[in-house]
Design a protein around this motif. Structure first.
Motif, PDB file in Angstrom:
ATOM      1  N   SER A 418       0.827  -1.204   0.000  1.00  0.00           N
ATOM      2  CA  SER A 418       0.000   0.000   0.000  1.00  0.00           C
ATOM      3  C   SER A 418       0.865   1.259   0.000  1.00  0.00           C
ATOM      4  CB  SER A 418      -0.934  -0.008   1.216  1.00  0.00           C
ATOM      5  OG  SER A 418      -1.691   1.170   1.286  1.00  0.00           O
ATOM      6  N   LYS A 419       1.925   1.262   0.809  1.00  0.00           N
ATOM      7  CA  LYS A 419       2.823   2.421   0.838  1.00  0.00           C
ATOM      8  C   LYS A 419       3.518   2.612  -0.504  1.00  0.00           C
ATOM      9  CE  LYS A 419       3.718   2.365   5.825  1.00  0.00           C
ATOM     10  NZ  LYS A 419       4.744   2.241   6.881  1.00  0.00           N
ATOM     11  N   ALA A 420       3.926   1.532  -1.134  1.00  0.00           N
ATOM     12  CA  ALA A 420       4.589   1.634  -2.436  1.00  0.00           C
ATOM     13  C   ALA A 420       3.628   2.187  -3.490  1.00  0.00           C
ATOM     14  CB  ALA A 420       5.115   0.266  -2.861  1.00  0.00           C
ATOM     15  N   THR A 421       2.364   1.786  -3.421  1.00  0.00           N
ATOM     16  CA  THR A 421       1.362   2.276  -4.369  1.00  0.00           C
ATOM     17  C   THR A 421       1.138   3.780  -4.201  1.00  0.00           C
ATOM     18  OG1 THR A 421       0.294   0.108  -4.349  1.00  0.00           O
ATOM     19  CG2 THR A 421      -0.986   1.962  -5.195  1.00  0.00           C
ATOM     20  N   GLU A 422       1.068   4.242  -2.938  1.00  0.00           N
ATOM     21  CA  GLU A 422       0.871   5.664  -2.678  1.00  0.00           C
ATOM     22  C   GLU A 422       2.046   6.491  -3.226  1.00  0.00           C
ATOM     23  OE1 GLU A 422      -1.684   5.112   1.473  1.00  0.00           O
ATOM     24  OE2 GLU A 422       0.286   6.063   1.482  1.00  0.00           O
ATOM     25  N   LEU A 423       3.250   5.963  -3.062  1.00  0.00           N
ATOM     26  CA  LEU A 423       4.417   6.670  -3.581  1.00  0.00           C
ATOM     27  C   LEU A 423       4.382   6.764  -5.101  1.00  0.00           C
ATOM     28  CD1 LEU A 423       7.141   7.997  -3.003  1.00  0.00           C
ATOM     29  CD2 LEU A 423       8.180   5.707  -3.077  1.00  0.00           C
ATOM     30  N   ALA A 424       3.966   5.693  -5.762  1.00  0.00           N
ATOM     31  CA  ALA A 424       3.883   5.705  -7.226  1.00  0.00           C
ATOM     32  C   ALA A 424       2.840   6.706  -7.710  1.00  0.00           C
ATOM     33  CB  ALA A 424       3.553   4.305  -7.736  1.00  0.00           C
ATOM     34  N   GLN A 425       1.702   6.778  -6.999  1.00  0.00           N
ATOM     35  CA  GLN A 425       0.665   7.731  -7.384  1.00  0.00           C
ATOM     36  C   GLN A 425       1.151   9.178  -7.231  1.00  0.00           C
ATOM     37  OE1 GLN A 425      -2.696   6.647  -4.984  1.00  0.00           O
ATOM     38  NE2 GLN A 425      -3.254   4.902  -6.290  1.00  0.00           N
ATOM     39  N   ALA A 426       1.933   9.468  -6.181  1.00  0.00           N
ATOM     40  CA  ALA A 426       2.477  10.824  -6.011  1.00  0.00           C
ATOM     41  C   ALA A 426       3.412  11.187  -7.150  1.00  0.00           C
ATOM     42  CB  ALA A 426       3.206  10.918  -4.672  1.00  0.00           C
TER      43      ALA A 426
END
Length: 721
Positions: A418-426
């Motif tokens: 989930s944290k990796a996904t949020e970083l990619a979206q940013a």
């Protein structure tokens, strides 16, 4: 500096090998200076300067409190607990280990925390608090599994196996230890292998598989003879002495026990020293040296009663009782059995409690208190059955704990994802802001959005596949769980509809009851006394039960079965074996009864059923009757060992069939009969037509037939043709 740290770890490894522990260097950490001081203190303690070592360790702990280094404080308190445990000061050891645990709250110290929890479990085990020991061992094991520390898992499984062994749960202990032995084939840890062989050998010794116990203990002796593990080498000699004592080889037993005494004295292990001394005393009593053996037992008991060692005192009560029994002093032996039994119950040591019950039954039997001996023997059988049930449930509990650990690991992985996904979206948002600068950038943004949409579709497809796979896996696990519960249900001892016992329960109880009745019959014949020693067997069948099901429905049929079972419980005693045989047939075996009361019991039950009003599922009343066939075990009181249960049951079933053919609502049975000899078969058959049928079919003579019909001529026997 690295060389110095390796040298300190080597010294610590040698020291802990002496006590049979996993090396603390695998799990504890401390600064080089503190490690050096702890190594010196441990060396002083091992060389007889125990008081000085404890004082210096207390001073070191006081100085470390000002430095606020949790690793150093945890290691120092750990050694404080180790020294206290070596001197049998278990309360002080527990306090020190708990204090060490207080400095291990940081998640990075999970391995240290698990190691100290395992040592607390060992302290509880030495104190006899086996449930607390088991709880701490499981907590430590879960931490090791979570961190995937294979060495910690293996050592903690050995601790868990030893606790289960102390609780008397021999089959679960054996399963855990054998799994460790299998996994350790790849790691080749000699110290671990030696301890596994030792505990497996002790488990087989408790299960009285003496050949296997001797093989594993011999392998353990070989491993410990080539290592500095003096404590477990001495313990292996002690167990070999115990094994040879049970095999009545007192010469070899004394040889091993004397070796154990020497080694326990060298390493200052007073608990095991006095335990070995007491077993040596029991061996000397068995060899005829009563005075010398009793002196050893009294000395060991005096030590246990002056020290906080309830676990040792419980064992010594068992050895004292056995010694007094061998010395023909049953009264004092029973007194020690009673004391030791209470201690075993308070310490939750089912295996030791079972040994006390077996010895108590033997002592009561020797005093000709047969009824009390039989009751104590039944308690022992019940405890054995309870341990077997626990053994069936333990694998399910272990699997549940493993699944919980796996679920926690999956949750952590999902959080990372989930944290990796949020970083990619940013990052994507930043890129889109830059593409707004121009038309070319706008075109690139459009292409990127199309590509992003395609990627999201692929990702959604992948997620659906993962959800489907997880769903299939969950369904598989649920199916396995349902099968496990179904196995437990099938192994149940009671019929789920009526609450009576089932055939499985009869198969476990009947052989023992049959042997008791046979020997009691022989004893009564020798003493020329009439006692209630027979087994009265009644097979009941509800008349026209199929018609009830067809006319009123199966729910009403079930109601009739439940009420019929309630009548059985009202008429017969709670101590009688009340079995649902199958369908509408019920079997009752009256224990400690007289064959002269068979007709009275059969008629009482027939009248009770006939006079009772059965209430159906729709609240309608119904009158029901039954047929009864009965016989007695043993069938021939003058030859109780000549007739088997299968022959007797066939006779009962034949009588029940005859009762149903003779008009129903009646009973037919055989109170007594004798087996025909092959050479005089025709001459021994009675002239009566009714008994003639039974004589020809079952090869019996002198048949005492009983029926509720007007006379035996009214009986209509089944036509075997």
């Amino acid at each position: 500096m690295q060389y110095f740290c390796r040298l300190v770890c080597a010294v610590l490894l040698f020291s802990f090998a002496k006590f049979g522990l996993a090396s603390p260097s695998q799990f504890l950490s401390c600064s080089p200076d503190v490690c050096r001081q702890l190594s010196q203190l441990n060396h002083d303690f091992d060389n007889g300067l125990s008081e000085q070592a404890r004082q210096n360790l207390s001073q070191l702990i006081g100085s470390l409190k000002n430095l606020d280094n949790p690793d150093d404080l945890a290691a120092a308190h750990f050694y404080q607990g180790l020294f206290a445990r070596a001197d049998s000061q278990y309360d002080n050891a527990h306090k020190a280990f708990v204090e060490a645990l207080r400095f291990c709250e940081d998640p990075s110290q999970a391995i240290v925390k698990a190691f100290i929890l395992g040592e607390i479990a060992k302290v509880h085990q030495l104190q006899g608090n086996l449930q607390a020991a088991l709880d701490h061992a499981y907590r430590a094991l879960q931490l090791y599994q979570k961190k995937q520390n294979l060495a910690g898992v293996a050592w903690q499984q050995v601790t868990l196996g030893s606790i289960l062994l102390a609780r008397g749960q021999y089959e679960p202990a054996l399963a855990v230890l054998q799994q460790v032995a299998k996994n350790n084939q790849e790691q080749q840890d000699n110290a671990l292998t030696g301890q596994v062989f030792y505990f497996i050998g002790v488990t087989y010794l408790r299960l009285q598989h003496f050949e296997l116990a001797g093989q594993y203990l011999a392998d353990a002796q070989t491993h410990f003879s080539h290592s500095p593990d003096t404590f477990y080498l001495a313990s292996t000699y002690f167990r070999l002495g115990e094994l040879n004592f049970q095999l009545s080889d007192t010469v070899t037993a004394r040889l091993h026990l004397n070796k154990a005494l020497i080694l326990f004295g060298q390493i200052n292990a007073p608990f095991m020293l006095h335990k070995a001394q007491s077993l040596l005393g029991l061996t000397e009593i068995s060899a005829g040296q009563l005075a010398q053996g009793q002196e050893r037992l009294n000395s060991a008991m005096a030590f246990a009663q002056t020290q906080p060692t309830p676990k040792l005192e419980a064992y010594l009560h068992l050895y004292m009782a056995k010694g007094l029994w061998l010395a023909k002093n049953p009264e004092q032996a029973l007194a020690h059995v009673d004391k030791g039994e209470r201690m075993a119950i308070s310490q939750q040591r089912a295996g030791l409690h079972s040994e006390f019950l077996k010895l108590k039954a033997q002592l009561l039997f020797d005093q000709q208190k047969y009824q009390q001996a039989y009751e104590v023997q039944q308690q022992s059988y019940a405890m054995t059955a309870s341990l077997a049930n626990q053994a069936r449930l333990l694998p399910i509990i272990q699997q549940s704990a493993l699944l919980q650990v796996q679920r926690q690991a999956q949750s952590i992985e999902l959080l990372k994802h989930s944290k990796a996904t949020e970083l990619a979206q940013a990052e994507q948002r930043n890129l889109r802001n830059m593409l707004v600068l121009g038309s070319v950038i706008t075109l690139m943004l459009l292409l990127f959005l199309l590509f992003s949409r395609y990627t999201h579709q692929r990702q959604n497809m992948w997620l659906r596949q993962q959800v489907k796979a997880r769903t299939i896996e969950l369904e598989s696990k649920n199916k396995q769980l349902q099968e496990a519960f179904k196995s437990l249900e099938q192994a149940s001892l009671r019929d789920p509809l009526t609450g009576l016992y089932n055939r499985y329960y009869l198969d476990t109880r009947l052989p023992g009851e049959f042997r008791r009745a046979q020997y009691a019959c022989v004893q009564a014949a020798k003493n020329n006394t009439a006692t209630d020693t027979d087994l009265l067997c009644f097979l009941m069948d509800i008349d026209n039960f199929k018609q009830i099901n067809d006319e009123y429905g199966h729910l009403s049929g079930d109601r009739v079965l439940v009420q019929f079972a309630a009548l059985i419980q009202d008429v017969f005693r709670e101590t009688d074996l009340q079995i649902r045989w199958g369908g509408e047939e019920f079997l009752v075996i009256c224990r400690h009864a007289s064959r002269s009361s068979t007709e009275e019991l059969a008629e009482r039950f027939r009248q009770t059923v006939a006079s009772n009003v059965f209430i159906l599922a729709d609240a309608r009343p119904l009158k029901v009757t039954c047929c009864i066939g009965f016989s007695v075990l043993p069938l021939n009181p003058h030859g109780p060992f000549n007739t088997s249960w299968s022959t007797t049951f066939a006779l009962i079933d034949y009588c029940l069939y005859a009762a149903k053919l003779s008009g129903k609502n009646c009973w037919v049975g055989v109170r007594e009969a004798r087996e025909l000899q092959m050479q005089s078969q025709d001459a021994s058959i009675a002239n009566d037509d009714a008994t003639s049928v039974l004589s020809k079919k079952f090869n019996l003579a002198k048949i005492r037939l009983a029926t509720s019909l007007n006379n035996s001529a009214s009986i209509r026997w089944p036509d075997d043709n």
